[in-house]
Write an enzyme that holds these catalytic residues in place. Structure first.
Site, short mmCIF file in Angstrom:
data_model
loop_
_atom_site.label_atom_id
_atom_site.label_comp_id
_atom_site.label_asym_id
_atom_site.label_seq_id
_atom_site.Cartn_x
_atom_site.Cartn_y
_atom_site.Cartn_z
N SER A 1 57.85 -18.76 48.49
CA SER A 1 58.83 -18.03 47.70
C SER A 1 59.36 -18.95 46.61
CB SER A 1 59.97 -17.54 48.58
OG SER A 1 60.77 -18.67 48.93
N LYS A 2 60.27 -18.43 45.82
CA LYS A 2 60.87 -19.19 44.71
C LYS A 2 61.44 -20.53 45.16
CE LYS A 2 61.13 -16.69 40.75
NZ LYS A 2 59.82 -17.22 40.39
N ARG A 3 61.90 -20.57 46.43
CA ARG A 3 62.48 -21.82 46.94
C ARG A 3 61.51 -22.98 46.84
NH1 ARG A 3 62.77 -22.04 52.10
NH2 ARG A 3 61.62 -20.12 52.40
#
Ligand code: GLU
Length: 368
Positions: A241-243
């Protein structure tokens, strides 16, 4: 090559910018269509009016064009198939495979609460199932009469056989009270109408597939083959994910990654051919088969992508890299109004590339 029809699709929802996970699905469908001599189709799943946006749809086309994943027919917009979804729901009611349910949302909510409090899986209790409600203006949703005995099996081309007992499948809502189709119903009708022979998508859809097979059976449509792709994880082994940093395909383009390197790297996230790391687009089309798709999750490693990008820069002639570099600089406008003057002297640009190509890992590094 095989002579059986092979029609696949990429069916993104235009509700966000396309990321590596979406593009793995697009790429696998594309490569398999080219490998087996079939068609690669595009369906924009734009039924969520609140969250769908034209700029996301545009970014889907732009990313596919950049990666060279050309689709074969005019893209289908799911929202335009509404009359067809409603007709098919009516047909199911007529055939006794679906029914009008008049239970108000409050009743369904209360039922769910009761069942959860009793430690049961929330399911519709079938109150309207055999009441044959007519269409007399009273609000209703349409539900599938799911079989309550037996089991449903899918023979997944990647996962093998997956079986679920029908008693565990709810009487799924096919059309909501406002007449719009639910995700699973729309996907089945559209895949059928588009002549899709193989449904290849992330394994987060496996639960949907069981429901969809029941819908296929009720509609008496031939059931396509399914292949569910393993998850893509970040370095900490949680879902990518974006993390985990940049995951948008166009973000990589803008940082000076080559489409050929992206394709090579993304192809390897869930597929392999021995221990080979470097593949050209032609290699991938020639070698990519469903049989070699992995069952286990893949870990996205930005360092490896960076390394591979350097390898692709080195595998090209200085002239080819100079052209890619010029496209990149025109897009990014690092040189502002000096851009055209700089690229006017192609011989000089090729010379710069010749000097930097040996160690550059991105097109940005040629400029720096
Ligand atoms: N629109 C769905 C998604 O973006 C894909 C549906 C499918 O491939 O069947 O997850």
């Amino acid at each position: 090559m095989n002579s059986h029809p092979f029609r696949v699709r990429f069916a993104p929802s235009p509700t966000g910018f396309p990321h590596v996970g979406n593009f793995r699905t697009a790429l696998y469908n594309f490569l398999l269509a080219r490998h087996y001599g079939g068609q690669f189709l595009l369906r924009i799943e734009d039924t969520d009016k609140e969250r769908s946006r034209p700029e996301y749809e545009e970014a889907i086309y732009e990313s596919l064009r950049w990666m060279g994943l050309h689709w074969d027919e005019k893209p289908v917009h799911q929202s335009q198939n509404l009359p067809r979804h409603q007709d098919e729901a009516r047909r199911l009611i007529g055939a006794g495979h679906a029914y009008r349910c008049r239970c108000p949302a409050e009743r369904i909510d209360a039922l769910r609460e009761q069942q959860m409090a009793a430690g049961l899986k929330p399911m519709y209790d079938g109150l309207c199932r055999d009441l044959n409600h007519p269409d007399d203006g009273t609000p209703f949703c349409v539900r599938l009469k799911s079989p309550d005995s037996g089991a449903t099996r899918i023979s997944d081309r990647v996962r093998g056989d997956v079986t679920v007992s029908n008693g565990e499948v709810d009487d799924l809502v096919l059309l909501r009270t406002d007449g719009t189709p639910t995700f699973n119903f729309a996907v089945v009708v559209d895949d059928h109408d588009m002549g899709i022979t193989h449904v290849i998508r992330g394994d987060d859809h496996l639960n949907n597939t069981i429901k969809q097979v029941l819908i296929y059976e009720a509609l008496e449509y031939p059931i396509p083959q399914f292949a569910h792709l393993p998850q893509i994880l970040g370095s900490d082994k949680t879902r990518l994910s974006k993390r985990h940093g940049a995951t948008g395909v166009l973000e990589y383009r803008d940082q000076g990654y080559l489409a050929d390197a992206m394709i090579n790297y993304i192809a390897r996230l869930g597929w392999g051919h021995g221990d080979q790391e470097f593949f050209t687009r032609e290699d991938l089309i020639r070698l990519f088969t469903i049989e070699e798709i992995n069952k286990s999750a893949a870990v996205f490693d930005p360092q490896k992508l960076l390394w591979l990008n350097g390898e692709h820069i080195r595998a090209k002639s200085a002239g080819e890299v100079a052209d890619l570099f010029a496209d990149h600089m025109r897009r990014m406008q690092y040189l502002g109004d000096q851009t055209e003057a700089f690229f006017n002297d192609r011989r000089r640009v090729v010379k710069i590339v010749e000097c930097t190509q040996v160690r550059a890992k991105t097109l940005d590094e040629i400029y720096q």
